[in-house]
Design a protein around this motif. Structure first.
Motif, PDB file in Angstrom:
ATOM      1  N   ARG A   1      -8.702  10.978  10.354  1.00  0.00           N
ATOM      2  CA  ARG A   1      -9.387  10.897   9.067  1.00  0.00           C
ATOM      3  C   ARG A   1      -8.474  11.325   7.923  1.00  0.00           C
ATOM      4  O   ARG A   1      -8.481  10.739   6.849  1.00  0.00           O
ATOM      5  N   MET A   2      -7.673  12.379   8.144  1.00  0.00           N
ATOM      6  CA  MET A   2      -6.724  12.815   7.125  1.00  0.00           C
ATOM      7  C   MET A   2      -5.709  11.727   6.809  1.00  0.00           C
ATOM      8  O   MET A   2      -5.381  11.468   5.648  1.00  0.00           O
ATOM      9  N   VAL A   3      -5.204  11.073   7.859  1.00  0.00           N
ATOM     10  CA  VAL A   3      -4.226   9.999   7.672  1.00  0.00           C
ATOM     11  C   VAL A   3      -4.838   8.864   6.872  1.00  0.00           C
ATOM     12  O   VAL A   3      -4.229   8.367   5.906  1.00  0.00           O
ATOM     13  N   SER A   4      -6.034   8.451   7.240  1.00  0.00           N
ATOM     14  CA  SER A   4      -6.702   7.347   6.550  1.00  0.00           C
ATOM     15  C   SER A   4      -7.030   7.704   5.106  1.00  0.00           C
ATOM     16  O   SER A   4      -6.782   6.920   4.168  1.00  0.00           O
ATOM     17  N   GLN A   5      -7.579   8.900   4.915  1.00  0.00           N
ATOM     18  CA  GLN A   5      -8.010   9.330   3.587  1.00  0.00           C
ATOM     19  C   GLN A   5      -6.842   9.425   2.612  1.00  0.00           C
ATOM     20  O   GLN A   5      -6.914   8.916   1.483  1.00  0.00           O
ATOM     21  N   PHE A   6      -5.754  10.050   3.038  1.00  0.00           N
ATOM     22  CA  PHE A   6      -4.639  10.255   2.115  1.00  0.00           C
ATOM     23  C   PHE A   6      -3.755   9.015   1.978  1.00  0.00           C
ATOM     24  O   PHE A   6      -3.077   8.858   0.955  1.00  0.00           O
ATOM     25  N   SER A   7      -3.751   8.141   2.974  1.00  0.00           N
ATOM     26  CA  SER A   7      -3.036   6.870   2.823  1.00  0.00           C
ATOM     27  C   SER A   7      -3.668   6.071   1.699  1.00  0.00           C
ATOM     28  O   SER A   7      -2.970   5.475   0.859  1.00  0.00           O
TER      29      SER A   7
END
Length: 220
Positions: free
Chosen positions: A63-69
């Motif tokens: 989720r962190m990867v998706s959100q900040f991408s």
């Protein structure tokens, strides 16, 4: 919607189980570090995030990867829990490092109470950390309890969790080296905590209780 429904179902099942066993549901905590110029002020910073107990490390990291991408408009990659100097990162890349951490109780706070409950361990906490095996000679950590060492990495935040906010910025970091005696004491404390949780279940699981007591005997 399917993912949301599954999460609600998991929470409902855990809530029901907690009510039946007279136990509480506590949050999971993760330390997130940001690396990359497009993160702006976040670059090089670390935060402690609070999330539901049903959210696993792998799901939170994704989720962190998706959100900040999406937020910075560039590809963000998750990196393993290793020293940054060992990872050979691309200077132009953008990375997040997510580590599962637990509430940390210093000895002064523990000694100030006659009994430290699970609730005490989870509330009014401003320190979180994780532990890793370690060998003083730089070799492979020993499996012998009498020769085990570990390093405890501790992250201090300016405000206490749990709170209304989902994250707090890390304001201080420190490490503690734990020798064989401290490792054995921590192991016994953890086994006792597991045994207490098993005894609270209605009806108790005899197999799990036997397993907990046998592990305590092996440590002692």
């Amino acid at each position: 919607l399917v993912a949301v429904g599954k999460q609600l179902q998991d929470l409902a099942e855990k809530a029901t189980s907690a009510i039946e066993s007279n136990t509480r549901i506590f949050n999971n905590y993760y330390r997130v570090a940001f690396y990359g110029t497009k993160f702006g002020e976040l670059d090089g910073t670390k935060y402690i995030y609070r999330d539901h107990s049903s959210v696993r490390l792998v799901d939170f990291s994704a989720r962190m990867v998706s959100q900040f991408s999406e937020l910075i408009g560039a590809e963000v990659k998750a990196i393993p829990n290793k020293p940054i100097s060992d990872l050979n990162l691309d200077p132009s890349g953008h990375y997040v490092q997510v580590i599962s951490v637990d509430p940390y109780q210093d000895r002064e706070r523990v000694k100030s109470k006659k009994e430290v409950t699970t609730f005490d361990k989870q509330h009014g906490v401003d320190k979180y950390g994780f532990e890793a095996p370690w060998a003083p000679d730089g070799g492979k950590p020993s499996e012998d309890v009498s020769k085990q060492w570990k390093i405890r990495n501790i992250y201090v935040i300016p405000k206490f969790f749990p709170s209304l906010t989902r994250r707090n910025k890390v304001c201080e970091e420190k490490q503690e080296v734990q020798g064989p005696l401290d490792c054995a004491i921590d192991l016994i404390d953890n086994r006792i905590e597991l045994l207490k949780l098993e005894l609270q279940l209605r009806p108790p699981n005899k197999k799990n209780i036997t397993d907990c007591t046998s592990r305590l005997h092996n440590v002692a």
